[in-house]
Motif scaffolding. Structure first.
Motif, PDB file in Angstrom:
ATOM      1  N   TYR A 123      -2.383  -0.994  -3.801  1.00  0.00           N
ATOM      2  CA  TYR A 123      -3.338   0.017  -3.332  1.00  0.00           C
ATOM      3  C   TYR A 123      -2.602   1.351  -3.226  1.00  0.00           C
ATOM      4  O   TYR A 123      -1.475   1.392  -2.746  1.00  0.00           O
ATOM      5  CB  TYR A 123      -3.868  -0.393  -1.951  1.00  0.00           C
TER       6      TYR A 123
ATOM      7  N   TYR B 276       0.981   5.485   0.208  1.00  0.00           N
ATOM      8  CA  TYR B 276       0.274   6.659   0.710  1.00  0.00           C
ATOM      9  C   TYR B 276       1.002   7.889   0.202  1.00  0.00           C
ATOM     10  O   TYR B 276       2.131   8.168   0.606  1.00  0.00           O
ATOM     11  CB  TYR B 276       0.261   6.620   2.239  1.00  0.00           C
TER      12      TYR B 276
ATOM     13  N   SER C  55      -3.323   5.420  -1.893  1.00  0.00           N
ATOM     14  CA  SER C  55      -4.162   6.472  -1.331  1.00  0.00           C
ATOM     15  C   SER C  55      -3.557   7.804  -1.788  1.00  0.00           C
ATOM     16  O   SER C  55      -2.411   8.119  -1.450  1.00  0.00           O
ATOM     17  CB  SER C  55      -4.210   6.377   0.192  1.00  0.00           C
TER      18      SER C  55
ATOM     19  N   VAL D  15       5.091   5.370   2.566  1.00  0.00           N
ATOM     20  CA  VAL D  15       4.724   6.788   2.509  1.00  0.00           C
ATOM     21  C   VAL D  15       5.660   7.490   1.537  1.00  0.00           C
ATOM     22  O   VAL D  15       6.888   7.414   1.678  1.00  0.00           O
ATOM     23  CB  VAL D  15       4.797   7.433   3.913  1.00  0.00           C
TER      24      VAL D  15
ATOM     25  N   TRP E  70       2.079   1.071   5.485  1.00  0.00           N
ATOM     26  CA  TRP E  70       2.074   1.878   4.262  1.00  0.00           C
ATOM     27  C   TRP E  70       3.486   2.252   3.847  1.00  0.00           C
ATOM     28  O   TRP E  70       4.335   2.512   4.683  1.00  0.00           O
ATOM     29  CB  TRP E  70       1.298   3.168   4.481  1.00  0.00           C
TER      30      TRP E  70
ATOM     31  N   PRO F 277      -0.463   8.218   7.207  1.00  0.00           N
ATOM     32  CA  PRO F 277      -1.614   7.310   7.290  1.00  0.00           C
ATOM     33  C   PRO F 277      -1.964   7.016   8.744  1.00  0.00           C
ATOM     34  O   PRO F 277      -1.115   7.094   9.631  1.00  0.00           O
ATOM     35  CB  PRO F 277      -1.135   6.054   6.563  1.00  0.00           C
TER      36      PRO F 277
ATOM     37  N   LYS G 192       0.843  -1.197   0.000  1.00  0.00           N
ATOM     38  CA  LYS G 192       0.000   0.000   0.000  1.00  0.00           C
ATOM     39  C   LYS G 192       0.876   1.245   0.000  1.00  0.00           C
ATOM     40  O   LYS G 192       1.775   1.371   0.813  1.00  0.00           O
ATOM     41  CB  LYS G 192      -0.897   0.015   1.239  1.00  0.00           C
TER      42      LYS G 192
END
Length: 102
Positions: free
Chosen positions: A39, A6, A41, A20, A18, A13, A4
């Motif tokens: 994923y 971010y 964000s 980052v 995550w 987050p 994931k």
């Protein structure tokens, strides 16, 4: 294990796990090295006079097109956490339209 990303120049987050990235360039460099995360964000506004989260969304779509539609994982998902309503809608619309067309 789900990867994931971010994207945000300031915020962090709310949960662990995550990757980052603080800028468009950091995100592109990471993805050039490791591939598309499962994923993402997105934040839209990443600072004055720099590439935005929308620019990254366009880059992700173009990278997938360049790779014959096989770069974005089949189970890819995303979120837009931007406080900029117009920018958030632009990111959301771009990625949804592209994924729906695949």
């Amino acid at each position: 294990k789900m990867v994931k990303m971010y994207l945000d120049d300031i915020r962090n987050p709310k949960t662990d796990g995550w990757i980052v990235v603080r800028s468009y360039t950091n995100a592109v460099n990471w993805m050039e090295m490791y591939g598309c995360p499962d994923y993402i964000s997105f934040d839209h506004d990443l600072g004055e006079g720099v590439f935005s989260g929308y620019d990254l969304a366009k880059w992700v779509v173009n990278k997938d097109l360049d790779e014959g539609g096989n770069w974005i994982p089949e189970y890819f998902d995303f979120n837009v956490h931007s406080a900029n309503p117009v920018g958030a809608k632009n990111i959301q619309s771009l990625i949804e339209r592209y994924l729906d067309s695949k």
